[in-house]
Design a protein around this motif. Structure first.
Motif, PDB file in Angstrom:
ATOM      1  N   THR A  27       0.857  -1.183   0.000  1.00  0.00           N
ATOM      2  CA  THR A  27       0.000   0.000   0.000  1.00  0.00           C
ATOM      3  C   THR A  27       0.898   1.241   0.000  1.00  0.00           C
ATOM      4  OG1 THR A  27      -0.058   0.247   2.399  1.00  0.00           O
ATOM      5  CG2 THR A  27      -1.702  -1.248   1.408  1.00  0.00           C
ATOM      6  N   PRO A  28       0.336   2.424  -0.237  1.00  0.00           N
ATOM      7  CA  PRO A  28       1.150   3.637  -0.143  1.00  0.00           C
ATOM      8  C   PRO A  28       1.833   3.821   1.212  1.00  0.00           C
ATOM      9  CG  PRO A  28      -0.873   4.125  -1.305  1.00  0.00           C
ATOM     10  CD  PRO A  28      -1.001   2.715  -0.784  1.00  0.00           C
ATOM     11  N   ARG A  29       1.275   3.255   2.271  1.00  0.00           N
ATOM     12  CA  ARG A  29       1.879   3.349   3.599  1.00  0.00           C
ATOM     13  C   ARG A  29       2.804   2.182   3.907  1.00  0.00           C
ATOM     14  NH1 ARG A  29      -1.390   6.698   7.857  1.00  0.00           N
ATOM     15  NH2 ARG A  29      -1.547   8.577   6.590  1.00  0.00           N
ATOM     16  N   GLY A  30       3.021   1.285   2.947  1.00  0.00           N
ATOM     17  CA  GLY A  30       4.002   0.221   3.114  1.00  0.00           C
ATOM     18  C   GLY A  30       3.499  -1.099   3.651  1.00  0.00           C
ATOM     19  N   SER A  31       2.197  -1.272   3.810  1.00  0.00           N
ATOM     20  CA  SER A  31       1.656  -2.556   4.264  1.00  0.00           C
ATOM     21  C   SER A  31       1.617  -3.554   3.105  1.00  0.00           C
ATOM     22  CB  SER A  31       0.241  -2.382   4.819  1.00  0.00           C
ATOM     23  OG  SER A  31       0.253  -1.529   5.939  1.00  0.00           O
ATOM     24  N   VAL A  32       1.890  -4.815   3.405  1.00  0.00           N
ATOM     25  CA  VAL A  32       1.846  -5.864   2.392  1.00  0.00           C
ATOM     26  C   VAL A  32       0.392  -6.194   2.061  1.00  0.00           C
ATOM     27  CG1 VAL A  32       2.403  -8.278   1.896  1.00  0.00           C
ATOM     28  CG2 VAL A  32       4.040  -6.859   3.122  1.00  0.00           C
ATOM     29  N   VAL A  33       0.093  -6.268   0.779  1.00  0.00           N
ATOM     30  CA  VAL A  33      -1.229  -6.697   0.326  1.00  0.00           C
ATOM     31  C   VAL A  33      -1.164  -8.204   0.130  1.00  0.00           C
ATOM     32  CG1 VAL A  33      -3.012  -6.454  -1.438  1.00  0.00           C
ATOM     33  CG2 VAL A  33      -1.584  -4.477  -0.817  1.00  0.00           C
ATOM     34  N   SER A  34      -1.916  -8.935   0.948  1.00  0.00           N
ATOM     35  CA  SER A  34      -1.850 -10.399   0.905  1.00  0.00           C
ATOM     36  C   SER A  34      -2.540 -10.958  -0.326  1.00  0.00           C
ATOM     37  CB  SER A  34      -2.501 -10.974   2.165  1.00  0.00           C
ATOM     38  OG  SER A  34      -3.877 -10.644   2.181  1.00  0.00           O
ATOM     39  N   ASP A  35      -2.328 -12.251  -0.568  1.00  0.00           N
ATOM     40  CA  ASP A  35      -3.030 -12.996  -1.615  1.00  0.00           C
ATOM     41  C   ASP A  35      -2.868 -12.330  -2.987  1.00  0.00           C
ATOM     42  OD1 ASP A  35      -4.543 -15.126  -2.550  1.00  0.00           O
ATOM     43  OD2 ASP A  35      -6.465 -14.246  -1.994  1.00  0.00           O
ATOM     44  N   THR A  36      -1.636 -12.000  -3.343  1.00  0.00           N
ATOM     45  CA  THR A  36      -1.336 -11.314  -4.599  1.00  0.00           C
ATOM     46  C   THR A  36      -0.379 -12.160  -5.436  1.00  0.00           C
ATOM     47  OG1 THR A  36      -1.671  -9.165  -3.561  1.00  0.00           O
ATOM     48  CG2 THR A  36      -0.410  -9.180  -5.593  1.00  0.00           C
ATOM     49  N   TYR A  37      -0.663 -12.241  -6.746  1.00  0.00           N
ATOM     50  CA  TYR A  37       0.075 -13.153  -7.623  1.00  0.00           C
ATOM     51  C   TYR A  37       0.371 -12.514  -8.968  1.00  0.00           C
ATOM     52  CZ  TYR A  37      -1.670 -16.475  -4.254  1.00  0.00           C
ATOM     53  OH  TYR A  37      -1.946 -17.129  -3.084  1.00  0.00           O
ATOM     54  N   ILE A  38       1.476 -12.947  -9.546  1.00  0.00           N
ATOM     55  CA  ILE A  38       1.743 -12.698 -10.955  1.00  0.00           C
ATOM     56  C   ILE A  38       1.150 -13.894 -11.688  1.00  0.00           C
ATOM     57  CG2 ILE A  38       3.520 -12.537 -12.731  1.00  0.00           C
ATOM     58  CD1 ILE A  38       5.325 -11.252 -10.564  1.00  0.00           C
ATOM     59  N   ARG A  39       0.315 -13.625 -12.675  1.00  0.00           N
ATOM     60  CA  ARG A  39      -0.352 -14.713 -13.392  1.00  0.00           C
ATOM     61  C   ARG A  39      -0.009 -14.659 -14.871  1.00  0.00           C
ATOM     62  NH1 ARG A  39      -6.527 -15.405 -12.263  1.00  0.00           N
ATOM     63  NH2 ARG A  39      -6.060 -17.322 -13.370  1.00  0.00           N
ATOM     64  N   ASN A  40       0.105 -15.822 -15.464  1.00  0.00           N
ATOM     65  CA  ASN A  40       0.292 -15.932 -16.905  1.00  0.00           C
ATOM     66  C   ASN A  40      -1.045 -15.711 -17.600  1.00  0.00           C
ATOM     67  OD1 ASN A  40       2.991 -16.583 -16.580  1.00  0.00           O
ATOM     68  ND2 ASN A  40       2.612 -18.779 -16.599  1.00  0.00           N
ATOM     69  N   GLU A  41      -0.974 -15.322 -18.844  1.00  0.00           N
ATOM     70  CA  GLU A  41      -2.190 -15.136 -19.636  1.00  0.00           C
ATOM     71  C   GLU A  41      -2.840 -16.486 -19.926  1.00  0.00           C
ATOM     72  OE1 GLU A  41      -5.123 -13.750 -20.591  1.00  0.00           O
ATOM     73  OE2 GLU A  41      -3.760 -12.048 -20.790  1.00  0.00           O
ATOM     74  N   GLU A  42      -4.130 -16.579 -19.686  1.00  0.00           N
ATOM     75  CA  GLU A  42      -4.873 -17.802 -19.950  1.00  0.00           C
ATOM     76  C   GLU A  42      -6.013 -17.583 -20.935  1.00  0.00           C
ATOM     77  OE1 GLU A  42      -6.008 -19.509 -16.158  1.00  0.00           O
ATOM     78  OE2 GLU A  42      -4.040 -19.036 -15.326  1.00  0.00           O
ATOM     79  N   ILE A  43      -6.209 -16.355 -21.378  1.00  0.00           N
ATOM     80  CA  ILE A  43      -7.276 -16.031 -22.322  1.00  0.00           C
ATOM     81  C   ILE A  43      -6.785 -16.287 -23.745  1.00  0.00           C
ATOM     82  CG2 ILE A  43      -8.681 -14.133 -23.257  1.00  0.00           C
ATOM     83  CD1 ILE A  43      -9.634 -14.782 -20.537  1.00  0.00           C
ATOM     84  N   THR A  44      -7.606 -16.980 -24.525  1.00  0.00           N
ATOM     85  CA  THR A  44      -7.270 -17.245 -25.926  1.00  0.00           C
ATOM     86  C   THR A  44      -7.983 -16.230 -26.826  1.00  0.00           C
ATOM     87  OG1 THR A  44      -9.158 -18.709 -26.298  1.00  0.00           O
ATOM     88  CG2 THR A  44      -7.118 -19.724 -25.408  1.00  0.00           C
ATOM     89  N   ALA A  45      -7.592 -16.203 -28.081  1.00  0.00           N
ATOM     90  CA  ALA A  45      -8.252 -15.321 -29.050  1.00  0.00           C
ATOM     91  C   ALA A  45      -9.731 -15.689 -29.172  1.00  0.00           C
ATOM     92  CB  ALA A  45      -7.553 -15.411 -30.398  1.00  0.00           C
ATOM     93  N   ALA A  46     -10.035 -16.970 -29.124  1.00  0.00           N
ATOM     94  CA  ALA A  46     -11.436 -17.416 -29.188  1.00  0.00           C
ATOM     95  C   ALA A  46     -12.208 -16.945 -27.962  1.00  0.00           C
ATOM     96  CB  ALA A  46     -11.506 -18.935 -29.318  1.00  0.00           C
ATOM     97  N   ASP A  47     -11.573 -16.979 -26.795  1.00  0.00           N
ATOM     98  CA  ASP A  47     -12.210 -16.479 -25.572  1.00  0.00           C
ATOM     99  C   ASP A  47     -12.570 -15.001 -25.728  1.00  0.00           C
ATOM    100  OD1 ASP A  47     -11.832 -18.942 -24.228  1.00  0.00           O
ATOM    101  OD2 ASP A  47      -9.920 -18.278 -23.364  1.00  0.00           O
ATOM    102  N   ILE A  48     -11.649 -14.229 -26.279  1.00  0.00           N
ATOM    103  CA  ILE A  48     -11.861 -12.790 -26.451  1.00  0.00           C
ATOM    104  C   ILE A  48     -13.044 -12.533 -27.371  1.00  0.00           C
ATOM    105  CG2 ILE A  48     -10.863 -10.681 -27.431  1.00  0.00           C
ATOM    106  CD1 ILE A  48      -8.172 -11.592 -26.212  1.00  0.00           C
ATOM    107  N   VAL A  49     -13.131 -13.267 -28.459  1.00  0.00           N
ATOM    108  CA  VAL A  49     -14.266 -13.105 -29.383  1.00  0.00           C
ATOM    109  C   VAL A  49     -15.578 -13.396 -28.656  1.00  0.00           C
ATOM    110  CG1 VAL A  49     -15.378 -14.065 -31.453  1.00  0.00           C
ATOM    111  CG2 VAL A  49     -12.922 -13.540 -31.469  1.00  0.00           C
ATOM    112  N   TYR A  50     -15.610 -14.481 -27.903  1.00  0.00           N
ATOM    113  CA  TYR A  50     -16.825 -14.846 -27.161  1.00  0.00           C
ATOM    114  C   TYR A  50     -17.184 -13.771 -26.129  1.00  0.00           C
ATOM    115  CZ  TYR A  50     -19.929 -17.077 -23.848  1.00  0.00           C
ATOM    116  OH  TYR A  50     -20.983 -17.344 -23.014  1.00  0.00           O
ATOM    117  N   ILE A  51     -16.209 -13.360 -25.329  1.00  0.00           N
ATOM    118  CA  ILE A  51     -16.458 -12.366 -24.284  1.00  0.00           C
ATOM    119  C   ILE A  51     -16.936 -11.046 -24.884  1.00  0.00           C
ATOM    120  CG2 ILE A  51     -15.324 -10.927 -22.529  1.00  0.00           C
ATOM    121  CD1 ILE A  51     -13.546 -13.460 -21.941  1.00  0.00           C
ATOM    122  N   ASN A  52     -16.302 -10.604 -25.958  1.00  0.00           N
ATOM    123  CA  ASN A  52     -16.715  -9.352 -26.597  1.00  0.00           C
ATOM    124  C   ASN A  52     -18.151  -9.437 -27.103  1.00  0.00           C
ATOM    125  OD1 ASN A  52     -14.281  -8.137 -26.025  1.00  0.00           O
ATOM    126  ND2 ASN A  52     -13.422  -8.481 -28.057  1.00  0.00           N
ATOM    127  N   GLY A  53     -18.532 -10.591 -27.620  1.00  0.00           N
ATOM    128  CA  GLY A  53     -19.919 -10.792 -28.056  1.00  0.00           C
ATOM    129  C   GLY A  53     -20.887 -10.700 -26.890  1.00  0.00           C
TER     130      GLY A  53
END
Length: 165
Positions: A27-53
Motif C-alpha cells: 500500500t502507499p503506507r508500506g503494508s503488504v497486500v496479501s493474496d497477490t500473484y503474478i499470473r500468466n495469460e490464460e485467455i485465448t483469441a477465441a475467448d476474447i471473441v466470445y467475451i466481446n460478443g
C-alpha cells in the motif's frame, strides 16, 4: 508410450504451477497486500471473441478500455495498476483490499465526488472513479477493463464505499 504420457503430465503440472507466482505488493503506507500473484495469460483469441460478443449483448452501454486478460483483476487495477503498478492478480482466495483503508493509505469519504477509489461492499469488486458522476473504470474478473455506470456491470452496486488517498 507411457513414458511420453508421464512427460506430458509433468509438463502440464509445471505449466499450472507457473501460471501463478506469489508476489509482494505494498500500500502507499508500506503494508503488504496479501493474496497477490503474478499470473500468466490464460485467455485465448477465441475467448476474447466470445467475451466481446457477450459484452455487446449484456452491457451495450459500457465501454471496453482494454481486452480481456487473466494477468490482473479489478482489485489490482483499482488499488495498484492504476497507480502505476505492474499487472498482478489480488485475491485468488480472499479480498485483500481492506488493507488499503485499515492502514490509513486511503480514507473513506461520504461525498462520492471526492473519491478516486470505490469498493462494492456487497460484492467482491473494486473500481476507480472518473470525472463523470457515477461512471467508473473497473476490470471485470478475467473480462476486459471497462468504463461503465456504477450499476451497469456484473457486480452488486447497492452499497458503494468511496475512498481517497
Amino acid at each position: 508410450m507411457q513414458r511420453i504420457y508421464q512427460i506430458i503430465c509433468i509438463l502440464v503440472m509445471i505449466q499450472n504451477i507457473n501460471a501463478q507466482s506469489p508476489t509482494y505488493v505494498y500500500t502507499p503506507r508500506g503494508s503488504v497486500v496479501s493474496d497477490t500473484y503474478i499470473r500468466n495469460e490464460e485467455i485465448t483469441a477465441a475467448d476474447i471473441v466470445y467475451i466481446n460478443g457477450q459484452l455487446d449483448i449484456q452491457y451495450p452501454n459500457a465501454q471496453k478500455m482494454q481486452e480481456s486478460t487473466t494477468t490482473y483483476n479489478c482489485h489490482a487495477y483499482a488499488w495498484y495498476v492504476s497507480e502505476g503498478g505492474q499487472p498482478v492478480w489480488m485475491g485468488l482466495s480472499s479480498n485483500p483490499t481492506s488493507i488499503y483503508w485499515t492502514d490509513g493509505s486511503y480514507i473513506e469519504v461520504t461525498n462520492p465526488e471526492d473519491a478516486n477509489k470505490v469498493s462494492y461492499a456487497n460484492d467482491n469488486h473494486s473500481a476507480i472513479t472518473t470525472s463523470e458522476t457515477d461512471f467508473f473504470i473497473s476490470k471485470w474478473g478475467a473480462w476486459p477493463l471497462m468504463k461503465h455506470q456504477k450499476n451497469d456491470c456484473p457486480y452488486n452496486s447497492s452499497i458503494l464505499k468511496h475512498y481517497k488517498i
